[in-house]
Scaffold this motif. Sequence first.
Motif, mmCIF file in Angstrom:
data_model
loop_
_atom_site.group_PDB
_atom_site.id
_atom_site.type_symbol
_atom_site.label_atom_id
_atom_site.label_comp_id
_atom_site.label_asym_id
_atom_site.label_seq_id
_atom_site.Cartn_x
_atom_site.Cartn_y
_atom_site.Cartn_z
ATOM 1 N N SER A 27 -4.365 -1.174 22.490
ATOM 2 C CA SER A 27 -4.515 0.246 22.476
ATOM 3 C C SER A 27 -3.332 0.962 21.611
ATOM 4 C CB SER A 27 -4.203 0.762 24.037
ATOM 5 O OG SER A 27 -2.693 0.540 24.474
ATOM 6 N N ASN A 28 -2.505 0.433 21.202
ATOM 7 C CA ASN A 28 -1.241 0.945 20.275
ATOM 8 C C ASN A 28 -1.624 0.719 18.824
ATOM 9 O OD1 ASN A 28 -0.723 -1.665 20.808
ATOM 10 N ND2 ASN A 28 1.531 -1.074 21.240
ATOM 11 N N ILE A 29 -2.771 0.275 18.457
ATOM 12 C CA ILE A 29 -3.357 0.202 17.058
ATOM 13 C C ILE A 29 -3.652 1.522 16.593
ATOM 14 C CG2 ILE A 29 -4.966 -0.700 15.638
ATOM 15 C CD1 ILE A 29 -5.087 -3.323 17.411
ATOM 16 N N GLY A 30 -2.875 1.702 15.206
ATOM 17 C CA GLY A 30 -3.171 2.973 14.609
ATOM 18 C C GLY A 30 -3.766 2.668 13.367
ATOM 19 N N ALA A 31 -3.776 1.360 12.766
ATOM 20 C CA ALA A 31 -4.293 1.042 11.330
ATOM 21 C C ALA A 31 -5.001 -0.279 11.563
ATOM 22 C CB ALA A 31 -3.153 1.431 10.304
ATOM 23 N N VAL A 32 -6.086 -0.300 11.054
ATOM 24 C CA VAL A 32 -6.865 -1.451 10.823
ATOM 25 C C VAL A 32 -7.260 -1.586 9.242
ATOM 26 C CG1 VAL A 32 -8.675 -3.185 11.046
ATOM 27 C CG2 VAL A 32 -7.693 -1.787 13.097
ATOM 28 N N VAL A 33 -6.601 -2.902 8.498
ATOM 29 C CA VAL A 33 -7.088 -2.989 7.053
ATOM 30 C C VAL A 33 -7.970 -4.190 7.096
ATOM 31 C CG1 VAL A 33 -6.305 -3.754 5.073
ATOM 32 C CG2 VAL A 33 -5.135 -1.734 6.020
ATOM 33 N N THR A 34 -8.897 -4.067 6.382
ATOM 34 C CA THR A 34 -9.984 -5.288 6.177
ATOM 35 C C THR A 34 -10.110 -5.463 4.710
ATOM 36 O OG1 THR A 34 -12.160 -3.904 6.315
ATOM 37 C CG2 THR A 34 -11.064 -4.504 8.400
ATOM 38 N N PHE A 35 -10.423 -6.668 4.458
ATOM 39 C CA PHE A 35 -10.746 -7.176 3.221
ATOM 40 C C PHE A 35 -12.016 -7.948 3.367
ATOM 41 C CE2 PHE A 35 -10.907 -10.597 -0.114
ATOM 42 C CZ PHE A 35 -10.885 -9.668 -1.379
ATOM 43 N N THR A 94 -20.950 -12.057 2.489
ATOM 44 C CA THR A 94 -19.405 -12.017 2.538
ATOM 45 C C THR A 94 -18.902 -13.598 2.407
ATOM 46 O OG1 THR A 94 -19.194 -10.172 3.618
ATOM 47 C CG2 THR A 94 -17.188 -11.436 3.940
ATOM 48 N N ILE A 95 -17.782 -13.819 1.634
ATOM 49 C CA ILE A 95 -17.303 -15.106 1.626
ATOM 50 C C ILE A 95 -16.194 -15.299 2.637
ATOM 51 C CG2 ILE A 95 -16.204 -17.156 0.262
ATOM 52 C CD1 ILE A 95 -17.443 -15.618 -2.035
ATOM 53 N N VAL A 96 -15.106 -14.277 2.651
ATOM 54 C CA VAL A 96 -14.010 -14.241 3.410
ATOM 55 C C VAL A 96 -13.769 -13.175 3.950
ATOM 56 C CG1 VAL A 96 -12.528 -14.000 1.646
ATOM 57 C CG2 VAL A 96 -11.687 -14.856 3.728
ATOM 58 N N PHE A 97 -13.350 -12.803 5.213
ATOM 59 C CA PHE A 97 -13.046 -11.660 5.812
ATOM 60 C C PHE A 97 -11.619 -11.803 6.676
ATOM 61 C CE2 PHE A 97 -12.821 -9.121 9.573
ATOM 62 C CZ PHE A 97 -13.179 -7.812 9.380
ATOM 63 N N VAL A 98 -10.941 -10.727 6.292
ATOM 64 C CA VAL A 98 -9.432 -10.488 6.722
ATOM 65 C C VAL A 98 -9.330 -9.248 7.329
ATOM 66 C CG1 VAL A 98 -7.240 -10.435 6.039
ATOM 67 C CG2 VAL A 98 -8.286 -12.334 4.962
ATOM 68 N N ALA A 99 -8.760 -9.047 8.642
ATOM 69 C CA ALA A 99 -8.535 -7.863 9.020
ATOM 70 C C ALA A 99 -7.142 -7.994 9.771
ATOM 71 C CB ALA A 99 -9.370 -7.579 10.325
ATOM 72 N N THR A 100 -6.279 -6.977 9.624
ATOM 73 C CA THR A 100 -5.002 -6.870 10.224
ATOM 74 C C THR A 100 -4.877 -5.454 10.891
ATOM 75 O OG1 THR A 100 -4.154 -5.865 8.144
ATOM 76 C CG2 THR A 100 -3.921 -8.367 8.482
ATOM 77 N N ALA A 101 -4.104 -5.390 12.023
ATOM 78 C CA ALA A 101 -4.108 -4.178 12.692
ATOM 79 C C ALA A 101 -2.607 -4.083 12.881
ATOM 80 C CB ALA A 101 -4.721 -4.339 13.978
ATOM 81 N N SER A 102 -2.235 -2.899 12.827
ATOM 82 C CA SER A 102 -0.740 -2.499 13.247
ATOM 83 C C SER A 102 -0.656 -1.065 13.700
ATOM 84 C CB SER A 102 -0.019 -2.554 11.828
ATOM 85 O OG SER A 102 1.668 -2.539 12.238
ATOM 86 N N ALA A 103 0.526 -0.438 13.940
ATOM 87 C CA ALA A 103 0.729 0.778 14.337
ATOM 88 C C ALA A 103 0.309 1.724 13.334
ATOM 89 C CB ALA A 103 2.136 1.395 15.010
#
Lengths: 153, 83
Positions: A27-35, A94-103
């Motif tokens: 619930s405290n995620i404020g940013a998700v970056v995906t490639f 899509t060959i590869v998918f990366v997602a990272t989540a942070s505040a």
Amino acid sequence: MNSETVRISHSPIDTAAETRAVAEAASNIGAVVTFSGICRADEKGAQISALHLEHYPGMAEQEIESHVEEARKRWPLFAARVVHRVGRIMPGETIVFVATASAHREAAFAAAEFIMDYLKTSAPFWKKTEGGGKEIWVDANEKDERAAARWQK
Amino acid sequence: MKIVYFAWLRERLDKTEEDVDLPASVETIGDVIEWLKTRGEEYALAFDNPKVIRAAINKTHVRAEAKIAGASEIAFFPPMTGG
């Protein structure tokens, strides 16, 4: 780290569903970056009809997982996910998918780039292009080696 | 010893894996490559350029000087091109 962090997929990747799962991981995620790495319709100027992706089962997952772990030590991540396709892939898929989540965005951007740079040079996957009746193995790229090396500073 | 091959190495050798009895004198990954090269023309050709050969022991990257003692699976493959 849950078992869903790293996955090898034999079928098309639903990037919207993967992104949603990462965004909803805490619930405290404020940013998700995906490639998303996408299969191009050409390789070095020549048209291709498909890519074939081969991997070393077990080692491929292990290598990606160890670099996701390393990213978690360097940046405050709440969630991360990597899905890599294998088998025959059509242009546009899509060959590869990366997602990272942070505040905040800084950690999410950096961690996604870090994971991708190491995936390119250390995860055992190999690409072969199919087109014009020929199949050609793709050569490794020196630029990728340099991209991974800069994180060692 | 189980040896597995990937990508164009697999194609050139026409096998995904094999079980081999390595002589006691074969101690390192580099020794394994030299020994494989004596097994036939296809091996000699496939392993001709060491710069484009990568290796793993028990699914962990290793260099040519790595000792194979304790290994249960050795893998040979070209530089990786995933992502």
